[in-house]
Design a protein around this motif. Structure first.
Motif, PDB file in Angstrom:
ATOM      1  N   LEU A  66       1.065  -6.250 -11.248  1.00 54.08           N
ATOM      2  CA  LEU A  66      -0.251  -5.657 -11.055  1.00 54.08           C
ATOM      3  C   LEU A  66      -1.069  -6.464 -10.046  1.00 54.08           C
ATOM      4  O   LEU A  66      -1.844  -5.901  -9.264  1.00 54.08           O
ATOM      5  CB  LEU A  66      -0.996  -5.567 -12.391  1.00 54.08           C
ATOM      6  N   ALA A  67      -0.911  -7.783 -10.075  1.00 53.39           N
ATOM      7  CA  ALA A  67      -1.622  -8.630  -9.114  1.00 53.39           C
ATOM      8  C   ALA A  67      -1.178  -8.310  -7.689  1.00 53.39           C
ATOM      9  O   ALA A  67      -1.989  -8.262  -6.765  1.00 53.39           O
ATOM     10  CB  ALA A  67      -1.386 -10.096  -9.434  1.00 53.39           C
ATOM     11  N   PHE A  68       0.130  -8.071  -7.510  1.00 51.68           N
ATOM     12  CA  PHE A  68       0.633  -7.728  -6.180  1.00 51.68           C
ATOM     13  C   PHE A  68       0.088  -6.377  -5.729  1.00 51.68           C
ATOM     14  O   PHE A  68      -0.373  -6.215  -4.592  1.00 51.68           O
ATOM     15  CB  PHE A  68       2.160  -7.696  -6.189  1.00 51.68           C
ATOM     16  N   CYS A  69       0.120  -5.401  -6.607  1.00 50.16           N
ATOM     17  CA  CYS A  69      -0.380  -4.073  -6.255  1.00 50.16           C
ATOM     18  C   CYS A  69      -1.885  -4.089  -5.987  1.00 50.16           C
ATOM     19  O   CYS A  69      -2.393  -3.287  -5.207  1.00 50.16           O
ATOM     20  CB  CYS A  69      -0.061  -3.084  -7.367  1.00 50.16           C
ATOM     21  N   ALA A  70      -2.593  -5.021  -6.615  1.00 45.99           N
ATOM     22  CA  ALA A  70      -4.034  -5.120  -6.402  1.00 45.99           C
ATOM     23  C   ALA A  70      -4.361  -5.515  -4.975  1.00 45.99           C
ATOM     24  O   ALA A  70      -5.431  -5.186  -4.463  1.00 45.99           O
ATOM     25  CB  ALA A  70      -4.645  -6.120  -7.378  1.00 45.99           C
TER      26      ALA A  70
ATOM     27  N   GLY B 107      -8.292   2.018  -6.615  1.00 46.65           N
ATOM     28  CA  GLY B 107      -6.966   2.282  -7.160  1.00 46.65           C
ATOM     29  C   GLY B 107      -7.013   3.470  -8.092  1.00 46.65           C
ATOM     30  O   GLY B 107      -8.005   4.156  -8.222  1.00 46.65           O
ATOM     31  N   GLY B 108      -5.925   3.710  -8.788  1.00 46.10           N
ATOM     32  CA  GLY B 108      -5.939   4.833  -9.720  1.00 46.10           C
ATOM     33  C   GLY B 108      -4.569   5.090 -10.268  1.00 46.10           C
ATOM     34  O   GLY B 108      -3.622   4.374  -9.981  1.00 46.10           O
ATOM     35  N   GLY B 109      -4.469   6.115 -11.085  1.00 44.68           N
ATOM     36  CA  GLY B 109      -3.180   6.431 -11.668  1.00 44.68           C
ATOM     37  C   GLY B 109      -2.955   5.669 -12.958  1.00 44.68           C
ATOM     38  O   GLY B 109      -3.708   4.778 -13.327  1.00 44.68           O
ATOM     39  N   THR B 110      -1.909   6.033 -13.654  1.00 46.97           N
ATOM     40  CA  THR B 110      -1.574   5.411 -14.923  1.00 46.97           C
ATOM     41  C   THR B 110      -0.340   4.531 -14.761  1.00 46.97           C
ATOM     42  O   THR B 110       0.659   4.945 -14.183  1.00 46.97           O
ATOM     43  CB  THR B 110      -1.290   6.499 -15.993  1.00 46.97           C
TER      44      THR B 110
ATOM     45  N   GLU C 101       0.807  -1.220   0.000  1.00 51.64           N
ATOM     46  CA  GLU C 101       0.000   0.000   0.000  1.00 51.64           C
ATOM     47  C   GLU C 101       0.840   1.270   0.000  1.00 51.64           C
ATOM     48  O   GLU C 101       0.318   2.364  -0.219  1.00 51.64           O
ATOM     49  CB  GLU C 101      -0.948   0.009   1.203  1.00 51.64           C
ATOM     50  N   ASP C 102       2.155   1.127   0.219  1.00 52.10           N
ATOM     51  CA  ASP C 102       3.036   2.303   0.202  1.00 52.10           C
ATOM     52  C   ASP C 102       3.598   2.603  -1.182  1.00 52.10           C
ATOM     53  O   ASP C 102       4.332   3.576  -1.365  1.00 52.10           O
ATOM     54  CB  ASP C 102       4.190   2.115   1.196  1.00 52.10           C
ATOM     55  N   ILE C 103       3.278   1.745  -2.156  1.00 51.13           N
ATOM     56  CA  ILE C 103       3.751   1.970  -3.525  1.00 51.13           C
ATOM     57  C   ILE C 103       2.790   2.918  -4.231  1.00 51.13           C
ATOM     58  O   ILE C 103       1.583   2.665  -4.297  1.00 51.13           O
ATOM     59  CB  ILE C 103       3.846   0.638  -4.299  1.00 51.13           C
ATOM     60  N   ASP C 104       3.322   4.010  -4.745  1.00 49.82           N
ATOM     61  CA  ASP C 104       2.516   4.990  -5.465  1.00 49.82           C
ATOM     62  C   ASP C 104       2.228   4.447  -6.862  1.00 49.82           C
ATOM     63  O   ASP C 104       3.077   4.511  -7.758  1.00 49.82           O
ATOM     64  CB  ASP C 104       3.273   6.321  -5.552  1.00 49.82           C
ATOM     65  N   GLN C 105       1.024   3.898  -7.036  1.00 47.36           N
ATOM     66  CA  GLN C 105       0.703   3.255  -8.313  1.00 47.36           C
ATOM     67  C   GLN C 105       0.608   4.235  -9.471  1.00 47.36           C
ATOM     68  O   GLN C 105       0.707   3.839 -10.633  1.00 47.36           O
ATOM     69  CB  GLN C 105      -0.586   2.449  -8.178  1.00 47.36           C
TER      70      GLN C 105
END
Length: 311
Positions: free
Chosen positions: A206-210, A220-223, A185-189
């Protein structure tokens, strides 16, 4: 009787959808290939090809015959392999596929060992994405491939090789110490840079960030920008344009760039399982086992050297 040559020409025609390109791939003239296809149709008593100006399309029965022809051609190649490789392990020609996020980092580790231990091996390499590697194994164009597991294919066997943990690559100016552990959750997606669509590494990241998105209960959000190679991704990170998740085996090489640094992720650390995949019917299981042992040994040696340098 139909011949393997006719089946090989039909298979090429099914792949290319064009007489000229199919003939070129088989190293024959277009009239010779066309004549063999007509002979095949006469023998079978059915039309396998619908001829149209400028291109060609297989009939319904032609597509089924081409599918069965692939099985016969693969079986014939396996038969030849069985006879040729009875004399010793890893001798003669072996075609090996490797995914792009692995090839430039793993091959320099294993090729010197393979060359010194198996001088009679003639290794032919292909670097491309997982989907194409699996198809090439199934149709016999490749003997085996190294990629990320699991592979859910009934005709494919797998052999686990090593675990490859993910690290977070950030610009060297990032204020976080390289001894810190980073939570998902600390990764700026919005600043996440990954490989383009089609690369399994992108899907895994992407699965990990999900997991972080789900834990926050948000959408979520961002590009997420996509690049064609890990080297391009790392150049963007080094330039301060974002961050990325990178496999440990690649980080060991990319660490030489002083413009980036790598942060470990919180337990349980995400990663990927790298394995060797091959046809279930292949007679070269002993070759694959020997290749797998070389890979495992090379990765262990590299990991020990990296630890010694960092220690």
């Amino acid at each position: 009787m139909i011949t393997l040559r006719q089946l090989r020409y039909l298979s090429a025609l099914a792949r290319h959808g064009h007489f000229g390109r199919a003939a070129e791939s088989c190293s024959v003239t277009q009239p010779a290939l066309s004549m063999q296809i007509r002979d095949l149709e006469r023998t079978l008593g059915v039309a396998v090809v619908e001829r149209r100006p400028g291109d060609v399309m297989l009939t319904d029965v032609g597509r089924e015959i081409a599918r069965r022809a692939e099985e016969l051609l693969t079986a014939s190649r396996d038969l030849v392999d069985f006879a040729r490789h009875r004399s010793g392990v890893l001798t003669g020609r072996l075609t090996l596929g490797v995914i792009p996020s692995l090839a430039p980092y793993l091959l320099p580790k294993i090729l010197p060992l393979l060359q010194s231990r198996f001088p009679e091996l003639r290794l032919e390499l292909r670097e491309t994405q997982t989907r194409q590697l699996i198809e090439d194994i199934k149709n016999g164009a490749l003997d085996a491939a190294m990629l990320a597991l699991p592979v859910d294919e009934p005709d494919i066997d797998t052999m686990a090789l090593f675990e490859d943990l993910f690290l977070l690559a950030v610009p060297a100016s990032d204020p976080r110490r390289d001894t810190m552990r980073v939570a998902a959750e600390d990764i700026d997606q919005s600043r996440l840079i990954l490989l383009e669509d089609g690369h399994c590494l992108r899907d895994q990241a992407l699965a990990f960030c999900a997991t972080a998105t789900r834990s926050r209960g948000s959408a979520g959000g961002g590009t997420v920008f996509g690049a064609s190679s890990l080297n391009t991704v790392m150049e963007m990170v080094a330039g301060g344009y974002g961050v990325t998740l990178i496999p440990q085996i690649a980080a060991d090489v990319e660490r030489r760039d002083a413009r980036v640094k790598f942060l470990r992720l919180e337990n349980p650390q995400p990663g990927r399982s790298i394995g060797l995949v091959f046809r279930r019917t292949s007679p070269r299981k002993a070759d694959f086992a020997a290749l797998g042992e070389v890979v495992k040994e090379s990765v262990k040696i590299s990991a020990a050297k990296t630890a010694a340098k960092r220690g």
